[in-house]
Write a protein that holds these residues in place. Sequence first.
Motif, short mmCIF file in Angstrom:
data_model
loop_
_atom_site.label_atom_id
_atom_site.label_comp_id
_atom_site.label_asym_id
_atom_site.label_seq_id
_atom_site.Cartn_x
_atom_site.Cartn_y
_atom_site.Cartn_z
N LEU A 141 35.88 5.12 43.88
CA LEU A 141 36.55 3.61 44.29
C LEU A 141 35.62 2.43 44.01
CD1 LEU A 141 39.03 2.82 47.09
CD2 LEU A 141 36.80 1.28 46.56
N LEU A 142 34.39 3.14 44.72
CA LEU A 142 33.39 1.85 44.76
C LEU A 142 32.57 1.99 43.20
CD1 LEU A 142 31.82 2.87 47.96
CD2 LEU A 142 33.11 0.97 47.54
N ILE A 143 32.54 3.14 42.44
CA ILE A 143 31.97 3.12 41.13
C ILE A 143 32.90 2.35 40.26
CG2 ILE A 143 31.72 4.53 39.13
CD1 ILE A 143 30.45 6.71 41.16
N GLY A 144 34.31 2.29 40.57
CA GLY A 144 35.20 1.43 39.62
C GLY A 144 35.22 0.23 40.22
N VAL A 145 34.95 -0.26 41.40
CA VAL A 145 34.56 -1.64 41.52
C VAL A 145 33.31 -2.16 40.83
CG1 VAL A 145 33.80 -3.17 43.52
CG2 VAL A 145 35.51 -1.78 43.77
N LEU A 146 32.22 -1.54 40.97
CA LEU A 146 31.12 -1.99 40.30
C LEU A 146 30.95 -1.84 38.49
CD1 LEU A 146 28.76 -0.50 43.18
CD2 LEU A 146 29.27 -3.02 42.76
N ALA A 147 31.48 -0.66 38.10
CA ALA A 147 31.71 -0.31 36.93
C ALA A 147 32.35 -1.32 36.08
CB ALA A 147 31.94 0.89 36.44
N SER A 148 33.58 -1.79 36.64
CA SER A 148 34.44 -2.52 36.00
C SER A 148 33.78 -4.03 35.72
CB SER A 148 35.72 -2.94 37.13
OG SER A 148 35.28 -3.80 38.31
N ARG A 149 32.72 -4.38 36.38
CA ARG A 149 32.01 -5.46 36.20
C ARG A 149 30.94 -5.28 35.01
NH1 ARG A 149 31.65 -5.30 41.92
NH2 ARG A 149 32.62 -7.46 42.83
N VAL A 150 30.48 -4.05 34.71
CA VAL A 150 29.63 -4.03 33.57
C VAL A 150 30.74 -4.10 32.37
CG1 VAL A 150 28.19 -2.08 32.37
CG2 VAL A 150 28.44 -2.44 34.99
N ILE A 151 31.93 -3.38 32.12
CA ILE A 151 32.86 -3.01 31.05
C ILE A 151 33.35 -4.40 30.87
CG2 ILE A 151 34.89 -1.86 30.38
CD1 ILE A 151 34.23 0.17 32.19
N SER A 152 33.79 -5.17 32.07
CA SER A 152 34.40 -6.66 31.91
C SER A 152 33.38 -7.51 31.34
CB SER A 152 34.98 -6.80 33.12
OG SER A 152 35.77 -8.28 33.17
N GLY A 153 32.28 -7.64 31.63
CA GLY A 153 31.30 -8.50 31.34
C GLY A 153 31.13 -8.20 29.77
N PHE A 154 30.89 -6.79 29.28
CA PHE A 154 30.41 -6.63 28.04
C PHE A 154 31.86 -7.13 27.13
CE2 PHE A 154 30.80 -3.89 24.18
CZ PHE A 154 29.80 -4.05 23.62
N ILE A 155 33.02 -6.64 27.58
CA ILE A 155 34.07 -7.03 26.81
C ILE A 155 34.51 -8.37 26.91
CG2 ILE A 155 36.97 -6.74 26.81
CD1 ILE A 155 35.46 -4.18 25.91
N GLY A 156 34.22 -9.29 27.89
CA GLY A 156 34.60 -10.61 27.70
C GLY A 156 33.30 -11.27 26.80
N ALA A 157 32.38 -10.89 26.71
CA ALA A 157 31.15 -11.53 25.86
C ALA A 157 31.67 -11.35 24.45
CB ALA A 157 29.79 -11.08 26.40
N GLN A 158 32.04 -10.19 24.08
CA GLN A 158 32.17 -9.67 22.79
C GLN A 158 33.57 -10.15 22.27
OE1 GLN A 158 29.47 -8.32 21.12
NE2 GLN A 158 28.45 -8.63 23.12
N LEU A 159 34.53 -9.95 22.90
CA LEU A 159 36.02 -10.13 22.56
C LEU A 159 36.61 -11.23 23.12
CD1 LEU A 159 37.17 -6.32 22.51
CD2 LEU A 159 36.30 -7.61 20.55
N GLY A 160 36.40 -11.53 24.46
CA GLY A 160 36.97 -12.65 25.17
C GLY A 160 37.65 -12.04 26.50
N TRP A 161 37.93 -12.82 27.25
CA TRP A 161 38.47 -12.31 28.61
C TRP A 161 40.09 -11.74 28.59
CZ3 TRP A 161 42.84 -14.35 30.90
CH2 TRP A 161 43.38 -15.55 30.54
N ARG A 162 40.87 -12.12 27.75
CA ARG A 162 42.30 -11.51 27.52
C ARG A 162 42.25 -10.01 27.27
NH1 ARG A 162 45.44 -16.02 27.73
NH2 ARG A 162 44.56 -17.91 27.22
N TYR A 163 41.06 -9.66 26.60
CA TYR A 163 41.24 -8.05 25.95
C TYR A 163 40.86 -7.19 27.16
CZ TYR A 163 41.34 -9.45 20.86
OH TYR A 163 41.86 -9.88 19.72
N MET A 164 40.17 -7.74 28.16
CA MET A 164 39.92 -6.91 29.32
C MET A 164 41.02 -6.54 30.00
SD MET A 164 37.42 -5.21 30.50
CE MET A 164 38.50 -3.71 30.85
N PHE A 165 41.95 -7.58 30.26
CA PHE A 165 43.40 -7.18 30.99
C PHE A 165 44.28 -6.30 30.30
CE2 PHE A 165 41.79 -11.15 32.98
CZ PHE A 165 41.58 -10.51 34.42
N PHE A 166 44.38 -6.37 29.00
CA PHE A 166 45.07 -5.57 28.07
C PHE A 166 44.45 -4.40 27.98
CE2 PHE A 166 46.21 -3.79 24.08
CZ PHE A 166 48.00 -3.95 24.21
#
Length: 388
Positions: A139-164
């Motif tokens: 659970l905690l790795i998910g909490v923290l790793a989600s930020r790594v993935i989300s930050g990268f996806i957001g910077a490269q593709l935009g925030w909407r792609y992360m939710f999709f």
Amino acid sequence: MTGLSKRTLWLMTVGAGLVVANNYYNQPLLALIARDFQVSEAQAGSVAMVTQIGYAAGLFFLVPLADMFHRKRLILTIFPFIVLSLLLATFSYTLSWLVIASFFIGLTSIIPQLFVPLAATLSSPAEKSKSIGMVMSGLLIGVLASRVISGFIGAQLGWRYMFFIGATIMFIYWVLVMKTLPEVKPSFKGSYGSLMRSLVHYFRTDSALRLAAWRGACSFAIFTTFWTTLVFHLEAPPFYASSDVAGAFGILGIAGALVPAFLGKMIDRIDRNQLVIGLSVLTLISWWLIGIPGATGYGALIIGVLLIDAALQGIHLTNQAIIFAKHPEATNRVNTVYMTSYFVGGSLGTFVASLAWEHFQWTGVTLVGVGFALLMLAGHLLLYRYAN
């Protein structure tokens, strides 16, 4: 169903991380969301706050149902609503709609809080703390790793792609749960009203549960105080970093998230009172490193992140080991009491930290974090003698 196979334990461990990640994708994206909707950073922070409020509501109203209904059926019923909520966020074109979607993402993404008591229920007494620690680490790795993935996806593709992408992951995992997760019969017979009244009974009669709830609320307020505002701190002088850098800090937090997996193997042999005191002091030391005035580099901030996550996750595991051992007949209900307090504290931390950042920047955020850490330690020192 009795016994917990390694396959089932790993399914729940990985799944706990995948599902809980939905609640935290937004945090490294808040600055992007603020710019997209042309709102202030404090207004964008409401997305994170409302997600945590939704999660607290799900914990309080939905998680107790796992003592009343077959758990696998309940879990499978909730999953489609997670997918729909993430899709609503993807296609939200006003901040108001995104806030609504965020509430339902939090409300439905409570599956990990069904997995943790399930691991405790299925495990033998000798393996109980170890199994809880495994699922908690996932659970905690998910909490923290989600930020790594989300930050990268957001910077490269935009925030909407992360939710999709999150919606797609949830659909795939839903299918795996359908085929693999064992069924567990309900332990409570009665109405929903009597089920919910029993929450009040446990809270009123169990001083150890009340103290664990206090520590949990303060600890998660500390956690959200730091992580909600980190992206703003890193975008400001002297760092001038983008959302993917803020997300990458989640990698550091993963080291702290491994603490429950190791601590779960030995927690039954440790004086828990001394452990909580030591971890609380470590939290205070961490905030000193995080908030050193005039610091211009990443060094102290990185060490602070490693220490604060390790300390807070150790406190969280200790709290859950205590309450599950006392109430094996009502693991979901006592977990509801504890985790509702936990996420109410997290919502408060997000709210106060957003205001502190808006008016006092990082110095204000640091003082908020220290304040919550002192409240946690003071409450424990005053009340642990009466918790039995």
